[in-house]
Design a protein around this motif. Sequence first.
Motif, mmCIF file in Angstrom:
data_model
loop_
_atom_site.group_PDB
_atom_site.id
_atom_site.type_symbol
_atom_site.label_atom_id
_atom_site.label_comp_id
_atom_site.label_asym_id
_atom_site.label_seq_id
_atom_site.Cartn_x
_atom_site.Cartn_y
_atom_site.Cartn_z
ATOM 1 N N HIS A 132 0.832 -1.208 0.000
ATOM 2 C CA HIS A 132 0.000 0.000 0.000
ATOM 3 C C HIS A 132 0.869 1.262 0.000
ATOM 4 N N ASP A 133 1.937 1.210 0.843
ATOM 5 C CA ASP A 133 2.860 2.358 0.860
ATOM 6 C C ASP A 133 3.532 2.544 -0.496
ATOM 7 N N GLU A 134 3.997 1.405 -1.065
ATOM 8 C CA GLU A 134 4.608 1.505 -2.397
ATOM 9 C C GLU A 134 3.598 2.037 -3.415
ATOM 10 N N HIS A 135 2.364 1.530 -3.278
ATOM 11 C CA HIS A 135 1.331 2.007 -4.198
ATOM 12 C C HIS A 135 1.106 3.511 -4.040
ATOM 13 N N VAL A 137 3.310 5.574 -2.801
ATOM 14 C CA VAL A 137 4.515 6.249 -3.315
ATOM 15 C C VAL A 137 4.477 6.310 -4.834
ATOM 16 N N ARG A 138 4.092 5.170 -5.445
ATOM 17 C CA ARG A 138 4.001 5.169 -6.905
ATOM 18 C C ARG A 138 2.933 6.125 -7.402
ATOM 19 N N GLU A 139 1.789 6.143 -6.664
ATOM 20 C CA GLU A 139 0.756 7.092 -7.056
ATOM 21 C C GLU A 139 1.249 8.523 -6.951
ATOM 22 N N ARG A 144 3.251 13.201 -9.399
ATOM 23 C CA ARG A 144 4.316 14.179 -9.604
ATOM 24 C C ARG A 144 4.820 14.166 -11.042
ATOM 25 N N THR A 145 4.995 12.921 -11.584
ATOM 26 C CA THR A 145 5.427 12.809 -12.984
ATOM 27 C C THR A 145 4.395 13.430 -13.913
#
Length: 374
Positions: A132-135, A137-139, A144-145
Motif C-alpha cells: 500500500h505504501d509503495e502504491h 509512493v508510486r501514485e 508528480r510525474t
Amino acid sequence: LEWNVTGVWDTGLGTIADGLALNATLVTLDLRNNRLDPRGTAVLAAGLRQNRSLKCLDLRWNNAGSVGGRAMAEMLQHNTALTSLDLTGNHVPADVLRVIALAVDQNTQRKQLADRENARVVLQERELLRVHDEHRVRESELERTLRESRAHQDECSEKIEKLQSVLIDRRRTLERMDEKLALSEKSREISEAQCKELEEHLARAKDEAHRMEVSLRRELSLAKDRTEELQKKVHEQASGHLEAEAKLETQVRDLQMRRELQDREMGAIRDEMALAAERQKSRLRELEDRIQQDKHAHQDALKEKEAAKQAEVASVRAECEARVRSGAEKERQAEVRVQSLDEELRHVRENFANLKLRVEERVKAGEERVREEE
C-alpha cells in the motif's frame, strides 16, 4: 499462589474459578501444594472452561485424583488456550494423564498454528502495508510525474509560442532587411550614376582645361613671336627706345613667369582632379565590394544569427550612407573646385586679353614711332 491452602476453603477456590472465567490477561497460574481435592479441582476446571488467556497452569502436589483429572480433561475439550498443565503428584490415572497430555498437545499445536497464522497474517498485513505504501509512493510519483509532464508540456507550449513569435519577428526583420538592401542597392545605383556624371564632368573639365592650355600656349607663342619681332624692331631703332624695350622685356618676363605659374597651377589642378577622380573610383569600387561582401555576409549570417546580421547590415547601411554622403560632399567640393578653376581661368583669360591689348598697343605705338622716325 504456590504453597498455600487455597483448596481448604471452597469460597476462595470458587472466587479464583470465577475470576479465571472472567479474566483475559492472566497467562500463568501456579497453585502447587494448595491442598486441592477432586471437588476443588473440578470447580477450578469449570472456571477454566471460559478462559481464553491462561497458557500455563501448575497443579503439582495436590490431590486432584481421578475425578479432578477427568474434570481437567473435560475442561480441555472446551479450553483451547491452555498449552501447559502439570498434574504431577495428584494421583491422576495414567489414561487420564494421556488424554490431558493429548489435549494439551493439541492446544499447543493449535497455539503454534495460530501463532504461525498470526505471524503470517502479520507478515501479510506488513506486506499489504508495504504494498500500500509503495502504491501510494508510486501514485505520488505518478502524480508528480504527471504534474511535471503537464508543466513540461505547458513549458513546451510556451516555448513553441515564443519560438513562433520569434520566427514571425525574424521573418518581418528579414523582410525589412530585404527592403533596406533594395534601398541600399538603389542608393548605390544612384551614387554610381552620380559618380559617372562626376567623371564626365571631370573629363569635360579636363578637356576644357586642355583646350585652354593649348589656346594659351598658342597665344603665348604668338605673343612671344610678336615680342621677338618687336625686340628686333626696337633693337634696330634708336638707343632712345632702350628704356621702353627694357620695360617690355620685364613685362614679357612677368608674362612668362605668370604663364609658368599658371602652367604649374593648371598641372596641380589637373593632378588634384585626376587624384580625386581616382580616389572616387577606388572608393566606389571599395563600396561595391563592401556592399557585395556585406550582402554575402548578410545571407550567411541569416542562417546563423539574426541579431548579428541585423547589426552588420545596419553598420553596412550606415557606412554606405556615410560613403554616399562623403561622395556627394566630395562631388560638391569638386564642383566648387571646378567653378573656382573656371573663375581662375576666366581671370587668366581676362589678364591675358588685357596683356595682349597692352602688348598690341605698345607694338602699334612702336610701329608708329618707327614710321614717324622714318
